[in-house]
Design a protein around this motif. Structure first.
Motif, PDB file in Angstrom:
ATOM      1  N   LEU A 177       1.059  -1.089  -0.102  1.00 57.41           N
ATOM      2  CA  LEU A 177      -0.261  -0.065   0.141  1.00 57.41           C
ATOM      3  C   LEU A 177       1.401   1.092  -0.195  1.00 57.41           C
ATOM      4  O   LEU A 177       0.568   1.855  -0.585  1.00 57.41           O
TER       5      LEU A 177
ATOM      6  N   ASP B 294       1.031   4.791  -2.768  1.00 53.63           N
ATOM      7  CA  ASP B 294       0.864   5.612  -1.989  1.00 53.63           C
ATOM      8  C   ASP B 294       1.261   7.266  -2.917  1.00 53.63           C
ATOM      9  O   ASP B 294       0.616   8.293  -3.159  1.00 53.63           O
TER      10      ASP B 294
ATOM     11  N   THR C 240      -3.931   8.059  -8.258  1.00 50.05           N
ATOM     12  CA  THR C 240      -5.282   6.974  -8.294  1.00 50.05           C
ATOM     13  C   THR C 240      -5.772   5.990  -9.236  1.00 50.05           C
ATOM     14  O   THR C 240      -6.318   5.352  -8.897  1.00 50.05           O
TER      15      THR C 240
ATOM     16  N   MET D  58      -8.309  -3.731   0.534  1.00 50.67           N
ATOM     17  CA  MET D  58      -7.522  -2.282   0.808  1.00 50.67           C
ATOM     18  C   MET D  58      -7.571  -1.832  -0.226  1.00 50.67           C
ATOM     19  O   MET D  58      -8.205  -0.698   0.042  1.00 50.67           O
ATOM     20  N   ALA D  59      -6.707  -2.184  -0.895  1.00 51.37           N
ATOM     21  CA  ALA D  59      -6.542  -0.488  -2.577  1.00 51.37           C
ATOM     22  C   ALA D  59      -7.712  -0.005  -2.679  1.00 51.37           C
ATOM     23  O   ALA D  59      -8.100   0.885  -3.069  1.00 51.37           O
TER      24      ALA D  59
ATOM     25  N   ARG E  96     -10.835  -0.504  -1.160  1.00 47.27           N
ATOM     26  CA  ARG E  96     -11.561  -0.169  -1.147  1.00 47.27           C
ATOM     27  C   ARG E  96     -11.426   1.534  -0.420  1.00 47.27           C
ATOM     28  O   ARG E  96     -12.119   2.521  -0.574  1.00 47.27           O
ATOM     29  N   GLU E  97     -10.002   1.933  -0.945  1.00 50.49           N
ATOM     30  CA  GLU E  97      -9.257   3.310  -1.298  1.00 50.49           C
ATOM     31  C   GLU E  97      -9.810   3.960  -2.562  1.00 50.49           C
ATOM     32  O   GLU E  97      -9.124   4.862  -2.355  1.00 50.49           O
TER      33      GLU E  97
ATOM     34  N   ARG F 283      -8.444   2.674  -5.383  1.00 53.46           N
ATOM     35  CA  ARG F 283      -7.445   1.915  -6.357  1.00 53.46           C
ATOM     36  C   ARG F 283      -7.856   1.197  -6.526  1.00 53.46           C
ATOM     37  O   ARG F 283      -8.404   0.168  -6.242  1.00 53.46           O
TER      38      ARG F 283
END
Length: 134
Positions: A73, A77, A81, A118-119, A121-122, A124
């Protein structure tokens, strides 16, 4: 009903099974790793409190996955995106070993699956692929 607590770890058989499966650790594989009868390992999944050494394997995998997820992750960063991230997973342990992956393919897949969740969810864009056939 759980057997009398003879181990320090208070987590339940249900939690043990859930974590083992989420982490991609097969019951027979864990039994082999710890040199126990597969029936004993199955009992940890359903009725007996797993011994501390079994939880050490689970907790070690959790720590490894957390470090792997954090590192991957962090790599994302700095990226745009909208940029797609592609990660390679391996169809079996032999392919993972040839690629220099130091854990079974199922464990690596579990870590990358968590990264994808997780990605995404953000916001990505992430994709998993098998390596090209040799």
């Amino acid at each position: 009903m759980a057997r009398g607590r003879v181990h320090k770890d208070p987590r339940s058989p249900a939690e043990f099974r859930a974590m083992r499966e989420i982490l991609g650790i097969s019951g027979p594989g864990l039994a082999r790793m710890l040199d126990v009868n597969p029936r004993t390992q199955r009992a940890w999944d359903y009725k007996w409190i797993a011994p501390d050494r079994a939880w050490e394997v689970i907790d070690g995998r959790i720590e490894w996955i957390c470090r792997t997820v954090d590192a991957l992750l962090a790599e994302m960063d700095g990226a745009d995106t909208d940029e797609e991230a592609v990660y390679v997973v391996y169809p079996n342990d032999e392919a993972a070993a040839r690629a220099g992956i130091g854990v079974p393919a199922s464990w690596y897949l579990a870590a990358l699956g968590i990264v994808v969740l997780m990605a995404r969810r953000e916001g990505r864009i992430v994709r998993l692929e098998y390596p090209p056939e040799e």
